[in-house]
Design an enzyme around this catalytic site. Structure first.
Site, PDB file in Angstrom:
ATOM      1  CD  GLU A 248     -18.172 -23.982 -53.312  1.00  0.00           C
ATOM      2  OE1 GLU A 248     -19.255 -24.124 -52.714  1.00  0.00           O
ATOM      3  OE2 GLU A 248     -17.667 -24.873 -54.022  1.00  0.00           O
ATOM      4  CD  GLU A 446     -23.810 -20.179 -49.858  1.00  0.00           C
ATOM      5  OE1 GLU A 446     -23.304 -19.073 -49.622  1.00  0.00           O
ATOM      6  OE2 GLU A 446     -23.468 -20.900 -50.822  1.00  0.00           O
TER       7      GLU A 446
END
Length: 532
Positions: A248, A446
């Site tokens: 991320e 997600e």
């Protein structure tokens, strides 16, 4: 697993039999029809799949008549591509496929369900483990070949970080360099280092045996492209570029958070390694504020503290609203955006001509979103407050490189959060999605939890069926719980709902199609097999 076709023609039974045999199901007959059954499928514990551990027996639970459905072109274009993440340790540290037989059965089950494909994490610490430039792709090549043979698509995540959960560290040679030069790792105010990824401050400093991390990442991408050239653009249709911890785009501001605390703290700024401090000092001198460049905020609270425990993040009168606060937060967040800019530019250059979707993941740091200062986002690197949109610059940067953005947390609802944490995943998700829509960035979703419950599936459907259409959805992740009786039936119902959207008037069956013979299918856990 048991599937039956009742009252059908021999041709239809034959087609179903061929599909079932691919999954390893054996056929038998009785007075009602033809059945296919496989008694047991074994999946391991944790993130991996093992031959021992949880044993799952799926039995027929319903029989229903399914008529052929006419799906319009407009409808198919709007369909969300559904992927299921493979186990984090699908390839072991010894570079072989973990639990190959169980994964093979799982892939065939997903194919029969109608899932688009799977997502595969490829770890820097496994492929380039021993020495810089010494790549071993053997385990991943074997796994990609398995996916190819089943006929699924593959989305690859290039992971330039380590994972304590999956017990996969950074490459051995990088760890040795870090022992001699610990400033290559992120460091907090107390000197605690985060050794699961490199500090973004050394992106363009030759700290890796004379090369910069960006150069090493580029070489890795080029080697991947060369080694998987026969699959890229066909089986491999998407590549995610790892941008930080857990792939991320963020600072590891969570590294010192207590897992026992119900209400998460605000986290800490990660700007105390030698290279970060040098950049901060340079920024202070350049802007005419040399004293401001000597270190991070002195009045910021500790990891587990609340926003009001110190003066920096206070809603009213906090330092975050002062000239110094704006100076520091602008600098801190700009480094994160420039880091993503470098890596997505690298990915676009390496794979831009390969007809694959290039993606990057932006986290959903929703804790304390209902405060004015949004402290958890600030420590993670997102200068997003009640007065400032911190995602505009990120969306612009993604658009500049024609990259898609993956957003986790689509299974989360505001109702499911503790009120004390002043969290709002739904509002934050809406804000980021709005910035992407404004700048023409496609979004993929997600889930955040590996144990999605029924209400979580409803929340995912809510996001994916809204006005803003997601490009794809990555369901994380395959493992023991995924195939358990507590979870798999709900997942199959979720897949069915995504594959069978509400019909429009021009999608209704014609008179000729209405007269076609219906096929009765007994499904286990909601898995349907249709014969044409």
């Amino acid at each position: 697993m048991e599937v039956s076709v009742i009252g059908s023609s021999q041709a239809k039974i034959l087609k179903t039999d061929l599909a079932c045999r691919e999954l390893g199901l054996l056929s038998f007959k009785n007075g009602s029809g033809v059945f296919w059954r496989k008694s047991k499928i074994s999946f391991g514990r944790s993130s991996g799949l093992r031959n021992s551990g949880v044993r799952l027996t799926l039995k027929a639970v319903q029989t229903e008549a399914i008529r052929p459905q006419k799906i319009s072109r407009r409808q198919s274009r709007r369909g969300v591509r559904l992927y299921v993440g493979l186990p984090l340790d699908a390839v072991s540290s010894c570079n072989v496929v973990n639990h190959a037989k169980a994964i093979a059965v799982g892939l065939k089950a997903l194919k029969l369900l109608g899932v688009e494909g799977v997502e595969l994490p490829i770890w820097w610490g496994i492929v380039e483990k021993e020495a810089m430039g010494k790549y071993d792709w053997s385990g991943y090549l074997a796994l990609v070949e398995m996916v190819h043979k089943v006929g699924l698509k593959l989305h690859v995540s290039l992971c330039f970080h380590g994972s304590k959960h999956a017990k996969i560290p950074l490459p051995e040679w990088v760890i040795k360099i870090g022992e001699q030069n610990p400033s290559i790792f992120f460091t907090d105010r107390a000197g605690q280092q985060y050794k699961e990824c490199l500090s973004l401050a050394v992106d363009e400093i030759p700290v890796l045996e004379g090369k910069t991390p960006v150069e090493v990442y580029n070489d890795f991408c080029e080697s991947f492209k060369s080694s998987f050239s026969s699959f890229i653009g066909s089986t491999i249709n998407g590549i995610s570029m790892g941008l930080g911890p857990d792939c991320e785009l963020r600072y590891p501001s969570h590294q010192g958070l207590s897992r026992s605390s119900k209400v998460p703290g605000v986290g800490e700024f990660q700007c105390y390694d030698k290279s970060m401090l040098a950049l901060l000092k340079e920024h202070g001198e350049t802007t005419g504020n040399p004293l401001w460049g000597l270190g991070g905020p002195h009045d910021a609270p500790a990891y587990d503290a609340s926003p009001s425990s110190n003066s920096f993040f206070k809603d009213h009168g906090g330092s975050w609203e002062s000239p110094y606060g704006d100076y520091f937060l602008s600098w801190y967040s700009s480094l994160l955006v420039r880091h993503a800019d470098r890596l997505l530019s690298l990915a676009s250059s390496a794979f831009g001509d390969s007809e694959v979707a290039i993606c990057g993941k932006v986290p959903l740091v929703h804790q304390w979103y209902k405060t004015r200062s949004h402290p958890a986002e600030l420590t993670a690197g997102f200068y997003n407050t009640q007065n400032r949109d911190g995602y505009e610059a990120i969306a612009k940067m993604f658009a500049r490189h024609s990259c898609k953005m993956i957003l986790p947390g689509m299974d989360l609802s505001d109702e499911g959060q503790l009120q004390e944490g002043l969290s709002s995943p739904e509002q934050l998700l809406g804000q980021i999605w709005s910035a992407c829509k404004k700048h023409g960035v496609e979004v993929s979703g997600e889930n955040s939890s590996n144990t999605v419950a029924r209400d979580g599936f409803e929340q995912i459907r809510k996001h994916l069926s809204g006005e803003d259409v997601a490009h794809s959805f990555f369901y994380q992740r395959m493992g023991a719980y995924f195939f358990s009786p507590e979870h798999f039936p709900s997942f199959t119902q979720f897949v069915r709902s995504m594959k069978q959207p509400r019909m429009h008037a021009d999608d209704l069956l014609s008179d000729e199609e209405e007269t076609e013979e219906p096929v009765a299918v007994t499904s286990e856990s909601g898995i349907q097999m249709q014969t044409a």
